[in-house]
Design an enzyme around this catalytic site. Structure first.
Site, PDB file in Angstrom:
ATOM      1  N   LYS A  59       5.599   1.851   3.401  1.00  0.00           N
ATOM      2  CA  LYS A  59       4.438   1.209   2.782  1.00  0.00           C
ATOM      3  C   LYS A  59       3.671   0.436   3.852  1.00  0.00           C
ATOM      4  CE  LYS A  59       4.754  -2.567   0.010  1.00  0.00           C
ATOM      5  NZ  LYS A  59       3.866  -3.539   0.685  1.00  0.00           N
ATOM      6  N   GLU A  80      -0.108  -2.083   4.281  1.00  0.00           N
ATOM      7  CA  GLU A  80      -1.107  -2.849   3.540  1.00  0.00           C
ATOM      8  C   GLU A  80      -2.527  -2.549   4.006  1.00  0.00           C
ATOM      9  OE1 GLU A  80      -0.310  -7.055   3.675  1.00  0.00           O
ATOM     10  OE2 GLU A  80       1.721  -6.800   2.887  1.00  0.00           O
ATOM     11  N   GLU A 129      -1.652  -5.732  -5.923  1.00  0.00           N
ATOM     12  CA  GLU A 129      -1.089  -7.091  -5.986  1.00  0.00           C
ATOM     13  C   GLU A 129      -2.131  -8.134  -6.360  1.00  0.00           C
ATOM     14  OE1 GLU A 129       1.473  -8.144  -2.715  1.00  0.00           O
ATOM     15  OE2 GLU A 129       1.597 -10.249  -3.362  1.00  0.00           O
ATOM     16  N   ASP A 137       9.002  -1.180   4.169  1.00  0.00           N
ATOM     17  CA  ASP A 137       7.705  -1.809   4.453  1.00  0.00           C
ATOM     18  C   ASP A 137       7.460  -1.843   5.964  1.00  0.00           C
ATOM     19  OD1 ASP A 137       5.564  -2.851   3.109  1.00  0.00           O
ATOM     20  OD2 ASP A 137       6.503  -4.775   2.653  1.00  0.00           O
ATOM     21  N   ASP A 162       8.580  -6.628   3.165  1.00  0.00           N
ATOM     22  CA  ASP A 162       8.598  -7.656   4.210  1.00  0.00           C
ATOM     23  C   ASP A 162       8.625  -9.055   3.600  1.00  0.00           C
ATOM     24  OD1 ASP A 162       6.003  -7.827   3.309  1.00  0.00           O
ATOM     25  OD2 ASP A 162       5.063  -7.516   5.260  1.00  0.00           O
TER      26      ASP A 162
END
Ligand code: KIV
Length: 239
Positions: free
Chosen positions: A100, A102, A164, A72, A33
């Site tokens: 994916k 988060e 990250e 994403d 994204d």
């Protein structure tokens, strides 16, 4: 590949770039994204929608027919196990092999995995909910939270984990204590693989995070080529 060969992953958002990545032998492409920031001019990934992601996943799939593609899930598209599954299925239909998301969305990950959707987790700095882009995990409590999240995400059934912008020692601790491969972006050299935003790696744009590396200056090449074209038109040298 964990423990055998470090994994090189790049993002891609368009068909031609995906084609170059596949030709270069990159084993995994992430349609991230980050498209919202590096291709669409937004100041945050939160403006990216499912429509945007479906469009970009399909374009990347047309360029890279034989490469594993991660799609994403955008901001607020996985607020419940049901919405996670229906949106994940839309990305798979568009051409993704896995999705994916988060943060520690454990119920959503478990529901996706139970329904045969391959899931990539993401912890450390999670841009969809972060207040800024500074490194996280420097204080003991925050480091513990990130390690715990990593273990929960892996236990929920994710097959890959993006880490990250965390200290290198934390990247190493998580990599050594989880069975699934870790892919770092600003998480140090001990991760099982590394991912870069392709625009950063190619030098397209005007801002690069400190942990990134430019392998080319394609932006400058574009500018020079366009300036030459313009001059030739103005001087009636072209056509
Ligand atoms: O969206 C994205 O491109 C990502 C990478 C920064 C890992 O999540």
């Amino acid at each position: 590949m964990k423990g055998k060969e470090p994994i090189a992953m790049l993002t891609a958002y368009t068909c031609p770039i995906a084609r170059y990545l596949e030709k270069s032998g990159v084993p995994i492409i992430l349609v991230g994204d980050t498209v919202g920031m590096v291709e669409m001019g937004f100041n945050s990934t939160c403006h990216v929608t499912m429509d945007h992601m479906q469009y970009h996943v399909a374009a990347v799939r047309r360029g890279a027919t034989h490469t594993h593609i991660i799609g994403d899930l955008p901001y607020q598209s996985y607020e419940s196990p049901e919405s996670a599954l229906s949106n994940a299925r839309l990305l798979l239909e568009a051409g993704a092999d896995s999705v994916k998301l988060e943060g520690p969305h454990i119920e959503e990950i478990e529901h996706l995995v139970a329904n045969d959707v391959a899931v990539v987790g993401h912890t450390g700095l999670t841009p969809q909910t972060a207040v800024n882009f500074k490194q996280v995990g420097n204080e003991a409590a925050d480091a513990k939270r990130i390690v715990d999240e990593a273990h929960q995400i892996a236990a929920a059934g994710a097959f890959l984990l993006v880490l990250e912008h965390i200290p290198s020692n934390l990247g190493q601790e998580i990599t050594e204590s989880t069975e699934i491969p870790t892919i770092g972006i600003g998480a140090g050299p001990a991760c099982d693989g590394q991912v870069l935003v392709v625009n950063d790696a190619l030098g397209i744009g005007d801002y690069w995070p400190s942990f990134s590396k430019q392998y080319a200056q394609i932006g400058e090449i574009i500018q020079q080529a366009v300036a030459r074209f313009k001059a030739e038109v103005v001087n009636r040298q072209f056509p």
